[in-house]
Motif scaffolding. Structure first.
Motif, PDB file in Angstrom:
ATOM      1  N   MET A   1       0.845  -1.197   0.000  1.00  0.00           N
ATOM      2  CA  MET A   1       0.000   0.000   0.000  1.00  0.00           C
ATOM      3  C   MET A   1       0.882   1.249   0.000  1.00  0.00           C
ATOM      4  O   MET A   1       1.782   1.396   0.813  1.00  0.00           O
ATOM      5  N   ASN A   2       0.637   2.106  -0.985  1.00  0.00           N
ATOM      6  CA  ASN A   2       1.409   3.327  -1.074  1.00  0.00           C
ATOM      7  C   ASN A   2       0.818   4.395  -0.155  1.00  0.00           C
ATOM      8  O   ASN A   2      -0.390   4.631  -0.141  1.00  0.00           O
ATOM      9  N   VAL A   3       1.691   5.035   0.614  1.00  0.00           N
ATOM     10  CA  VAL A   3       1.262   6.084   1.528  1.00  0.00           C
ATOM     11  C   VAL A   3       1.777   7.423   1.035  1.00  0.00           C
ATOM     12  O   VAL A   3       2.975   7.572   0.770  1.00  0.00           O
ATOM     13  N   LEU A   4       0.879   8.346   0.842  1.00  0.00           N
ATOM     14  CA  LEU A   4       1.267   9.670   0.388  1.00  0.00           C
ATOM     15  C   LEU A   4       1.775  10.469   1.578  1.00  0.00           C
ATOM     16  O   LEU A   4       1.060  10.706   2.542  1.00  0.00           O
ATOM     17  N   LYS A   5       3.064  10.853   1.510  1.00  0.00           N
ATOM     18  CA  LYS A   5       3.663  11.578   2.619  1.00  0.00           C
ATOM     19  C   LYS A   5       3.688  13.069   2.299  1.00  0.00           C
ATOM     20  O   LYS A   5       4.366  13.515   1.380  1.00  0.00           O
ATOM     21  N   VAL A   6       2.913  13.834   3.024  1.00  0.00           N
ATOM     22  CA  VAL A   6       2.893  15.296   2.863  1.00  0.00           C
ATOM     23  C   VAL A   6       2.964  15.922   4.243  1.00  0.00           C
ATOM     24  O   VAL A   6       2.575  15.319   5.253  1.00  0.00           O
ATOM     25  N   SER A   7       3.430  17.127   4.294  1.00  0.00           N
ATOM     26  CA  SER A   7       3.563  17.822   5.578  1.00  0.00           C
ATOM     27  C   SER A   7       2.197  18.304   6.060  1.00  0.00           C
ATOM     28  O   SER A   7       1.252  18.443   5.273  1.00  0.00           O
ATOM     29  N   LYS A   8       2.116  18.578   7.363  1.00  0.00           N
ATOM     30  CA  LYS A   8       0.870  19.088   7.940  1.00  0.00           C
ATOM     31  C   LYS A   8       0.518  20.452   7.368  1.00  0.00           C
ATOM     32  O   LYS A   8      -0.658  20.801   7.216  1.00  0.00           O
ATOM     33  N   ALA A   9       1.545  21.236   7.047  1.00  0.00           N
ATOM     34  CA  ALA A   9       1.304  22.562   6.467  1.00  0.00           C
ATOM     35  C   ALA A   9       0.613  22.438   5.107  1.00  0.00           C
ATOM     36  O   ALA A   9      -0.310  23.194   4.786  1.00  0.00           O
ATOM     37  N   THR A  10       1.053  21.443   4.305  1.00  0.00           N
ATOM     38  CA  THR A  10       0.428  21.233   2.993  1.00  0.00           C
ATOM     39  C   THR A  10      -1.031  20.816   3.158  1.00  0.00           C
ATOM     40  O   THR A  10      -1.916  21.304   2.437  1.00  0.00           O
ATOM     41  N   ILE A  11      -1.272  19.920   4.114  1.00  0.00           N
ATOM     42  CA  ILE A  11      -2.653  19.495   4.372  1.00  0.00           C
ATOM     43  C   ILE A  11      -3.503  20.696   4.785  1.00  0.00           C
ATOM     44  O   ILE A  11      -4.636  20.874   4.320  1.00  0.00           O
ATOM     45  N   ALA A  12      -2.939  21.549   5.642  1.00  0.00           N
ATOM     46  CA  ALA A  12      -3.690  22.719   6.118  1.00  0.00           C
ATOM     47  C   ALA A  12      -4.024  23.658   4.966  1.00  0.00           C
ATOM     48  O   ALA A  12      -5.126  24.221   4.902  1.00  0.00           O
ATOM     49  N   VAL A  13      -3.085  23.824   4.026  1.00  0.00           N
ATOM     50  CA  VAL A  13      -3.321  24.721   2.889  1.00  0.00           C
ATOM     51  C   VAL A  13      -4.513  24.239   2.059  1.00  0.00           C
ATOM     52  O   VAL A  13      -5.341  25.035   1.590  1.00  0.00           O
ATOM     53  N   PHE A  14      -4.621  22.904   1.887  1.00  0.00           N
ATOM     54  CA  PHE A  14      -5.707  22.374   1.069  1.00  0.00           C
ATOM     55  C   PHE A  14      -7.037  22.338   1.836  1.00  0.00           C
ATOM     56  O   PHE A  14      -8.100  22.469   1.246  1.00  0.00           O
TER      57      PHE A  14
END
Length: 296
Positions: A1-14
């Motif tokens: 299973m591929n896990v998309l690794k993004v920062s919390k800041a990126t998540i907050a922006v979206f």
């Protein structure tokens, strides 16, 4: 299973734009309504701050308020009747019908119809026999003339006529929710239970009912809160009449805000309705959490 690794800041922006939009469309109007409930205001001219006087009048001097609260709660309780029925139908369809999708879609049809169409349809059905009302004509055909009524203009029966239409319209909605929940239960569990001698109602008692409790809770919350906010069908069929006999909180709020031009008082009714919905949601979730803990 591929896990998309993004920062919390990126998540907050979206997430932030949608969150801001949700706050602006839901919470800001509630706060504005709460503030308006403290004003003596017709919605257009100059407003005067009067504190909690609107609430005092609502609780102590409004002859329509408490009966409308009672009817609103009765509407919500009657809406609960269709959920066990929907669950029973979902179990029967899942067990005995090989291709139940057509039947489930048929039950769902009233949900997608416009409330105006449904209201006009049932107004025609409820008409007196002299005006071609189907229900009264059927009763007369079977020799039940004493059961005929002017269903939407007699204060004692008008509200029950509306309850029935609401049950009819949303049965398919809750049937679809329950049916989807039952179909997601793995068939292997039923097969293993059958080997152990648990079949039919016994399997439902120990497998189906415990596993659809979360789905059942969603149905209960949607039905109860939706009924507390019932407005459109009542306005189409009776307009709150005769003599306020079918007024609920939402229709009373509309009449006060836009017909009587008492926007501040209408906002006080809206604030009460919001508090009632939040309280009901918390109560239902607490009760179901206890049930889920007991079954787990």
């Amino acid at each position: 299973m591929n896990v998309l690794k993004v920062s919390k800041a990126t998540i907050a922006v979206f997430v932030l734009p949608c969150l801001l939009l949700y706050v602006c469309l839901v919470f800001v109007p509630i706060l504005v309504s709460m503030y308006s409930s403290t004003l003596d205001w017709n919605g257009i001219g100059t407003s005067t701050f009067i504190g909690l006087d609107n609430f005092k009048h609502m609780f102590t001097a409004d002859p329509v308020f408490w009966p409308s609260v009672k009817r609103t709660l009765m509407f919500a309780l009657f809406s609960m009747l269709e959920i066990p029925l929907a669950l029973m139908l979902a179990i029967l369809l899942n067990r005995y019908i090989k291709r139940p999708n057509f039947l489930v879609s048929s039950y769902f049809m009233p949900v997608i119809l416009s409330v105006v169409i449904i209201g006009q349809l049932w107004k025609t059905i409820y008409n007196p026999a002299s005006m071609g009302g189907m229900l009264n004509q059927v009763l007369i055909t079977f020799g039940l003339e004493s059961w005929t009524h002017s269903w939407l203009t007699e204060p004692k029966v008008a509200m029950y006529a509306l309850y029935f239409v609401a049950l009819w319209q949303y049965l398919g909605y809750h049937l679809l929710i329950q049916f989807t929940g039952i179909q997601n239960i793995p068939a292997e569990i039923y097969e293993a239970a059958k080997i152990d001698g648990a079949d039919g109602f016994k399997a439902d008692r120990y497998i189906t009912f415990p596993m659809v409790v979360p789905i059942f809770k969603i149905s209960v919350v949607l039905a109860f809160i939706g009924s507390l906010q019932s407005f459109d069908m009542i306005m189409v069929m009776t307009g709150g009449g005769p003599a306020h006999a079918t007024d609920v909180i939402a229709t009373h709020m509309y009449n006060m805000s836009f017909l009587s031009m008492k926007y501040g008082y209408g906002s006080a009714l809206a604030t009460f309705l919001v508090v009632l919905c939040l309280s009901a949601t918390i109560l239902i979730n607490t009760l179901f959490r206890r049930v889920e803990n007991k079954l787990s």
